[in-house]
Design a protein around this motif. Structure first.
Motif: not given
Length: 820
Positions: A146-152, A186-194
């Motif tokens: 699993x790859x983690x994607x960071x919305x930041x 891949x996995x990404x946390x939702x709800x936020x960005x920059x």
């Protein structure tokens, strides 16, 4: 590439995480999968409470922190207990780092005595980050890398918008730079960005859904699947409408309209980027993954005129009006500029054609702020009375019909407003866009459930409903209940829903909003019920159950019940009755009932007051509506006395004939009520009043069958014991009539605006000579029907024909005509 998004209800506990991991595992077999996750159910609310209490005492913050940590730990403990393949050590390491980071943010905020928006975003995103940690552990246990994607790293918002809106072009460019070759999973946390400045920010309501849509655009996904706890989008809120139907296909436009006006499954911000880039969206159920769900794309279901009805509650309406608005250029611009500067979202706008009034709806919790900014903007106009005081109507709701093809169908708006009228809902304002894709009405919030239910019945099910309340469980009441049960298949074939929701007798009241099971032991349930009959109890039940076509069927002869009919009608009940006491009470009360029925648009039906199952009242009313006029009436109106008098000429005495009629169920429980003649007097009074005669019961010239002292006995046993004492006297009348080749009949007459009820001896030339054995016969001489009268004849005794008459009246309360 496919984007999957899982909401908080799909990640509520360890079992849910396992289901999600298996769905991802199955999906990745066919294509690469990028998954966006929300926080576990309930976590975000706890984090919001934590932020709101950061300026309070340390103990409160400590308690909230402990609760949040325990919530996380409970999910972890369930996971480690039930799923041994999970790498416990690495999962706990990442979790401890997450909690340590949360604690650092909280402590830093306490030291600063201020919580910047970027820090708030970091705190609020803790739940989503936890979901990534645990879901990654589940997927690793299934041998998935699993790859983690960071919305930041890529998800950038536009600073110019009031609500956080993604800059799709910039986000896509940054994504390709950061993740040039995304992994298979891949996995990404939702709800936020920059923000453009680089500060972390949240994406607002349904932020994780929006995150998924943005990611789908950035990776040019073939589809985006929103996994939730329902099977898809329904044509009405299934929590309000039991028969809400799943929508298999809907267009982007329909989805945006529906979500804008209250659909909880979707948000317009989610659909917009998918629509712009033509990415199909599926709404599916995590707990029933085999269900097809709802597809949102350019295509809509064929043949559907109205796709759905939505409801948005907790709305306030602002009214800006006054003579100074007429011809004043820029008024609307000033109104909505002021609202925009106050960061208040406008839900719906309605303006009078004379430019005298602008009305618009805002969220209820923003109404005070809206009023304040408008009072400031127009303080000079208000001071000089060019505007009336700006008003706010609170506790409102917006009901909206949505459908791409509504503009192709005539009369949709008429059906919508008719349905609201049938639900007895007042429309405060209406709005329709030029595409005719949606029609909205503003109503009082407390009537939302009723409005949605009736609109759904009218526009989707096209199935009229009757909610029946049977009062009285004697011979007629039991027979009516049996007929209702027997006719259920016939009603179903006619697409009619008749639910018996209440049964009452003198001591007990049985209620069931979903309909009483008539094939079960309803009689025992009624006896065991602790409830007793009262209008207040019925009103509360109707309100709580959201019944919109309640009908009271009075199967008693109780005067107290009859004298409540005006209250029943005034409170929105139809009234169907075999009880003659109401129609033969004072003439003022007689008119009061009709006025109440007209005012509340309720039906007051009493066909069985005169001829049991015979259509007497209906035919008489039909003649009068056609301009006819009753000139003379003569008839036998009592089935019980018809039977008794027929048996007299077969050799039975009066007491024997009466007892036989009672045993057959033809008489009242106390036959004195029949032999007093009062029942016939009441019937002829009903006919007379229908014909326009203003008479009272005391005006009827009445000769009872038995002496008055017998007729007034209220105890049935005592009456039947004393009745034989009168046999010999009555036998003289029989013998006299038979000697003259005549028979005795108990006849009611109306002539010269007077009513008379008495025993008459008639010969074979008389039209009532052959009427016996429980038959009723009525001869109506009218302006149109003379010298030969309009004759109605048939059986008028027995519970079955009376119950059938009540059943017929009951069906006449259907609230709309069925479409063919």
């Amino acid at each position: 590439m496919q984007v999957l998004k899982f909401g908080g209800s799909s990640l509520a506990n360890a079992i849910c995480f396992s289901k999600v991991a298996n769905i991802i595992h199955d999906c990745q077999k066919n294509s690469s999968v990028s998954t966006v996750v929300s926080a576990p159910q309930g976590i975000t609310n706890s984090l919001v409470a934590l932020i709101e209490n950061l300026d309070s005492n340390g103990d409160q913050v400590k308690t909230l922190m402990t609760n949040i940590q325990q919530h996380f730990q409970q999910i972890l403990e369930e996971t480690f207990t039930n799923f041994s393949a999970i790498n416990k050590n690495s999962t706990l390491d990442e979790f401890n780092q997450l909690i340590e980071k949360l604690d650092q943010l909280v402590q830093g905020t306490k030291l600063l005595e201020h919580c910047p928006t970027s820090t708030q975003a970091q705190i609020l995103s803790t739940g989503e980050k936890f979901s990534v940690i645990l879901l990654k552990a589940f997927l690793n246990s299934l041998d998935l890398n699993v790859q983690t994607i960071d919305p930041v790293n890529f998800l950038t918002t536009d600073d110019k918008s009031v609500e956080p809106i993604a800059d799709l072009d910039k986000s896509k460019s940054r994504f390709l730079q950061a993740y040039s070759s995304p992994a298979n999973v891949s996995l990404m946390p939702g709800f936020f960005g920059v923000k453009p400045s680089g500060e972390m920010t949240t994406l607002g309501r349904n932020g994780s859904d929006y995150s998924a849509a943005i990611l789908a655009v950035c990776i040019e996904a073939k589809s985006c699947v929103i996994w939730t706890d329902v099977n898809g989008v329904y044509n009405a809120d299934p929590r309000l409408v039991q028969d809400a139907q799943l929508i298999k296909k809907m267009s982007y436009h329909e989805a945006m309209e529906l979500s804008y006006f209250g659909a909880k499954v979707l948000h317009p911000k989610t659909i917009s980027p998918l629509s712009l880039h033509q990415i199909p969206c599926y709404i599916k159920n995590t707990h029933e993954p085999s269900q097809p769900g709802t597809l949102i794309s350019n295509e809509s279901s064929e043949g559907d005129t109205v796709k759905a009805i939505s409801n948005l509650s907790n709305v306030a309406m602002i009214n800006v009006s006054g003579p100074g608005m007429k011809g004043m250029v820029g008024m609307a611009s000033r109104v909505f500029s002021a609202i925009s500067l106050a960061d208040i979202s406008v839900i719906m706008i309605s303006q009078s054609s004379a430019e005298y009034c602008i009305s618009f709806c805002v969220p209820g919790n923003e109404s005070d702020a809206a009023l304040e900014c408008l009072n400031e903007e127009f303080k000079l106009e208000l001071k000089n009375e060019l505007l009336e005081p700006i008003s706010v109507k609170r506790n409102l709701a917006v009901i909206t019909l949505v459908g791409d093809r509504m503009q192709q169908q005539k009369g949709i708006a008429a059906k919508f407003f008719k349905a609201l009228s049938q639900a007895r809902v007042n429309i405060i304002a209406i709005a329709q866009d030029s595409s005719e894709r949606s029609i909205s009405a503003v109503i009082r919030d407390q009537r939302t459930d009723d409005a949605v239910k009736i609109c759904h019945q009218n526009l989707f099910l096209k199935k009229p409903t009757i909610d029946a309340f049977v009062i009285g469980c004697g011979t007629v009441g039991k027979e009516l209940i049996a007929q209702i049960q027997k006719q259920q298949q016939w009603l179903s074939d006619k697409n009619i829903a008749l639910n018996l929701v209440a049964i009452a007798n003198s001591k007990h009241l049985l209620l069931n909003k979903n309909g009483i099971n008539l094939s079960g032991n309803w009689q025992n349930l009624l006896t065991e019920s602790k409830e007793t009959f009262s209008l207040d109890k019925l009103n509360q039940f109707v309100s709580e159950s959201h019944l919109n076509n309640p009908v009271i069927i009075d199967c008693t002869s109780n005067e107290d019940i009859a004298m409540q009919y005006d209250a029943f009608l005034t409170n929105g009940f139809h009234v169907v009755t075999a009880n003659k006491k109401a129609n033969t009470a004072s003439f003022d009360y007689y008119h009061k009932l009709r006025a109440a029925a007209d005012l509340k648009q309720r039906r007051f039906l009493y066909e069985t007051n005169v001829g049991a199952g015979l259509p007497v009242i209906d035919n008489l009313q039909g003649l009068l509506r056609a301009g006819d006029e009753l000139v003379q009436f003569e008839g036998i109106l009592s089935g019980s006395l018809s039977y008794i008098f027929g048996e007299l000429h077969k050799g039975l005495s009066l007491s024997q004939a009466t007892l036989k009629a009672k045993d057959l169920g033809y008489t009242e429980p106390n036959p004195a009520e029949d032999l007093s003649g009062m029942d016939v007097a009441r019937k002829v009074l009903v006919i007379a009043r229908e014909a326009g005669l203003q008479l009272e019961l005391s005006d009827i010239e009445l000769e009872p069958v038995v002496p008055q002292e017998l007729a007034e006995i209220t105890d049935a046993s005592e009456f039947l014991q004393k009745l034989p004492d009168y046999d010999s006297t009555f036998q003289l009348q029989i013998e006299k009539a038979e000697k003259n080749n005549q028979v005795l009949r108990y006849i009611a007459q109306i002539e010269n605006q007077k009513c008379r009820v008495n025993i008459q001896a008639v010969d074979s030339n008389h039209p009532l000579y052959s009427v016996a054995d429980g038959e009723n016969a009525l001869a109506l001489n009218t302006r149109y029907y003379q010298p030969r009268p309009f004759v109605i004849r048939g059986y008028g005794a027995g519970a079955s024909v009376t119950a059938a008459g009540l059943f017929g009246d009951l069906l006449r309360t259907l609230s709309w005509d069925q479409e063919h």
